[in-house]
Design a protein around this motif. Structure first.
Motif, PDB file in Angstrom:
ATOM      1  N   GLU A 157       0.848  -1.190   0.000  1.00 45.01           N
ATOM      2  CA  GLU A 157       0.000   0.000   0.000  1.00 45.01           C
ATOM      3  C   GLU A 157       0.888   1.246   0.000  1.00 45.01           C
ATOM      4  OE1 GLU A 157      -3.266   2.070   2.999  1.00 45.01           O
ATOM      5  OE2 GLU A 157      -2.468   0.093   3.454  1.00 45.01           O
ATOM      6  N   VAL A 158       0.559   2.197  -0.872  1.00 43.76           N
ATOM      7  CA  VAL A 158       1.222   3.502  -0.880  1.00 43.76           C
ATOM      8  C   VAL A 158       0.138   4.527  -0.555  1.00 43.76           C
ATOM      9  CG1 VAL A 158       2.539   5.197  -2.198  1.00 43.76           C
ATOM     10  CG2 VAL A 158       2.905   2.751  -2.601  1.00 43.76           C
ATOM     11  N   GLY A 170       4.282  -2.547   3.531  1.00 40.11           N
ATOM     12  CA  GLY A 170       4.506  -3.836   2.899  1.00 40.11           C
ATOM     13  C   GLY A 170       5.611  -3.784   1.852  1.00 40.11           C
ATOM     14  N   GLY A 171       6.093  -4.950   1.485  1.00 36.95           N
ATOM     15  CA  GLY A 171       7.108  -5.052   0.449  1.00 36.95           C
ATOM     16  C   GLY A 171       8.489  -4.588   0.898  1.00 36.95           C
ATOM     17  N   ALA A 172       9.398  -4.505  -0.065  1.00 30.52           N
ATOM     18  CA  ALA A 172      10.792  -4.160   0.212  1.00 30.52           C
ATOM     19  C   ALA A 172      10.958  -2.743   0.752  1.00 30.52           C
ATOM     20  CB  ALA A 172      11.628  -4.339  -1.056  1.00 30.52           C
ATOM     21  N   LEU A 173      10.037  -1.854   0.438  1.00 29.19           N
ATOM     22  CA  LEU A 173      10.132  -0.462   0.889  1.00 29.19           C
ATOM     23  C   LEU A 173       9.226  -0.175   2.088  1.00 29.19           C
ATOM     24  CD1 LEU A 173      10.250   1.302  -2.587  1.00 29.19           C
ATOM     25  CD2 LEU A 173      12.150   0.838  -1.038  1.00 29.19           C
ATOM     26  N   ASP A 174       8.812  -1.225   2.780  1.00 27.08           N
ATOM     27  CA  ASP A 174       7.924  -1.075   3.932  1.00 27.08           C
ATOM     28  C   ASP A 174       8.451  -0.019   4.900  1.00 27.08           C
ATOM     29  OD1 ASP A 174       5.692  -1.804   5.579  1.00 27.08           O
ATOM     30  OD2 ASP A 174       7.081  -2.921   6.857  1.00 27.08           O
ATOM     31  N   GLN A 175       7.559   0.867   5.322  1.00 24.52           N
ATOM     32  CA  GLN A 175       7.839   1.951   6.273  1.00 24.52           C
ATOM     33  C   GLN A 175       8.632   3.110   5.666  1.00 24.52           C
ATOM     34  OE1 GLN A 175       6.178   1.920   9.278  1.00 24.52           O
ATOM     35  NE2 GLN A 175       5.298   0.137   8.279  1.00 24.52           N
ATOM     36  N   THR A 176       8.843   3.100   4.348  1.00 21.46           N
ATOM     37  CA  THR A 176       9.442   4.266   3.702  1.00 21.46           C
ATOM     38  C   THR A 176       8.495   5.437   3.906  1.00 21.46           C
ATOM     39  OG1 THR A 176      10.623   2.975   2.050  1.00 21.46           O
ATOM     40  CG2 THR A 176      10.137   5.260   1.474  1.00 21.46           C
ATOM     41  N   CYS A 177       9.046   6.572   4.318  1.00 19.65           N
ATOM     42  CA  CYS A 177       8.237   7.740   4.632  1.00 19.65           C
ATOM     43  C   CYS A 177       8.909   8.981   4.073  1.00 19.65           C
ATOM     44  CB  CYS A 177       8.076   7.862   6.139  1.00 19.65           C
ATOM     45  SG  CYS A 177       7.197   9.344   6.673  1.00 19.65           S
ATOM     46  N   ARG A 178       8.137   9.791   3.363  1.00 20.41           N
ATOM     47  CA  ARG A 178       8.629  11.079   2.867  1.00 20.41           C
ATOM     48  C   ARG A 178       7.570  12.137   3.126  1.00 20.41           C
ATOM     49  NH1 ARG A 178      10.898   8.603  -2.477  1.00 20.41           N
ATOM     50  NH2 ARG A 178      12.633   7.458  -1.587  1.00 20.41           N
ATOM     51  N   SER A 200       6.468   4.720  -8.189  1.00 17.56           N
ATOM     52  CA  SER A 200       7.404   4.273  -9.212  1.00 17.56           C
ATOM     53  C   SER A 200       8.489   3.388  -8.603  1.00 17.56           C
ATOM     54  CB  SER A 200       8.029   5.485  -9.906  1.00 17.56           C
ATOM     55  OG  SER A 200       8.945   5.073 -10.889  1.00 17.56           O
ATOM     56  N   GLU A 201       9.020   3.791  -7.455  1.00 14.21           N
ATOM     57  CA  GLU A 201      10.031   2.979  -6.773  1.00 14.21           C
ATOM     58  C   GLU A 201       9.477   1.604  -6.408  1.00 14.21           C
ATOM     59  OE1 GLU A 201      12.224   4.775  -3.510  1.00 14.21           O
ATOM     60  OE2 GLU A 201      11.730   6.762  -4.317  1.00 14.21           O
ATOM     61  N   VAL A 202       8.259   1.583  -5.875  1.00 14.68           N
ATOM     62  CA  VAL A 202       7.628   0.322  -5.492  1.00 14.68           C
ATOM     63  C   VAL A 202       7.453  -0.570  -6.719  1.00 14.68           C
ATOM     64  CG1 VAL A 202       5.471  -0.724  -4.667  1.00 14.68           C
ATOM     65  CG2 VAL A 202       6.485   1.218  -3.436  1.00 14.68           C
ATOM     66  N   LEU A 203       6.906  -0.002  -7.784  1.00 13.91           N
ATOM     67  CA  LEU A 203       6.664  -0.792  -8.998  1.00 13.91           C
ATOM     68  C   LEU A 203       7.966  -1.276  -9.621  1.00 13.91           C
ATOM     69  CD1 LEU A 203       3.716   1.241 -10.506  1.00 13.91           C
ATOM     70  CD2 LEU A 203       3.629  -1.066  -9.543  1.00 13.91           C
ATOM     71  N   ASN A 204       9.022  -0.476  -9.536  1.00 10.93           N
ATOM     72  CA  ASN A 204      10.333  -0.919 -10.036  1.00 10.93           C
ATOM     73  C   ASN A 204      10.821  -2.131  -9.251  1.00 10.93           C
ATOM     74  OD1 ASN A 204      10.860   0.807 -12.192  1.00 10.93           O
ATOM     75  ND2 ASN A 204      11.512   2.435 -10.830  1.00 10.93           N
ATOM     76  N   ARG A 205      10.593  -2.113  -7.938  1.00 12.17           N
ATOM     77  CA  ARG A 205      11.017  -3.246  -7.100  1.00 12.17           C
ATOM     78  C   ARG A 205      10.192  -4.498  -7.396  1.00 12.17           C
ATOM     79  NH1 ARG A 205      14.271  -2.309  -2.253  1.00 12.17           N
ATOM     80  NH2 ARG A 205      15.273  -0.320  -2.694  1.00 12.17           N
ATOM     81  N   VAL A 206       8.904  -4.305  -7.657  1.00 14.63           N
ATOM     82  CA  VAL A 206       8.003  -5.445  -7.836  1.00 14.63           C
ATOM     83  C   VAL A 206       8.033  -5.978  -9.264  1.00 14.63           C
ATOM     84  CG1 VAL A 206       5.595  -6.197  -7.756  1.00 14.63           C
ATOM     85  CG2 VAL A 206       6.502  -4.710  -5.945  1.00 14.63           C
ATOM     86  N   TYR A 207       7.965  -5.080 -10.254  1.00 15.99           N
ATOM     87  CA  TYR A 207       7.764  -5.504 -11.634  1.00 15.99           C
ATOM     88  C   TYR A 207       8.888  -5.117 -12.584  1.00 15.99           C
ATOM     89  CZ  TYR A 207       2.989  -6.079  -9.985  1.00 15.99           C
ATOM     90  OH  TYR A 207       1.882  -6.457  -9.284  1.00 15.99           O
TER      91      TYR A 207
END
Length: 104
Positions: free
Chosen positions: A40-41, A66-74, A91-98
């Motif tokens: 979730e973003v 969730g995922g590799a960037l879990d708890q990333t906060c800006r 975009s960062e999340v989608l790059n990591r996933v797909y």
């Protein structure tokens, strides 16, 4: 402590905690929300300045759950910045996933 509200996506300094509290009870503070599988973003208006150093108030927050960037906060200052920030983190999340993703 300063409190802020939104009027037509524009940040306005609230007169105090009472005005902020009354506004936040019914306000839609979500800028954007995206769910990708179990990731979730979320980008929301905080209404309380999270700037702890010199600079503009940080009133919007994007977080990943969730995922590799879990708890990333800006955090950022304006609605337009918040929309751009959401897209950038998405975009960062989608790059990591797909793999490669370019929202533009």
């Amino acid at each position: 402590m300063r409190f802020y509200i939104l009027r037509n996506q524009e940040v306005v300094l609230a007169s105090g905690a009472k005005e902020f509290g009354e506004w936040v009870e019914t306000a839609d503070r979500v800028v954007s929300h995206t769910q990708i599988a179990d990731i979730e973003v979320s980008t929301v208006f905080l209404g309380i300045d999270h700037q702890f150093f010199a600079g503009p108030p940080l009133l919007f927050e994007t977080m990943v759950f969730g995922g590799a960037l879990d708890q990333t906060c800006r955090r950022c200052s304006t609605w337009d910045e918040a929309e751009a920030q959401h897209e950038a983190i998405l975009s960062e999340v989608l790059n990591r996933v797909y793999g490669y993703y370019d929202p533009g």
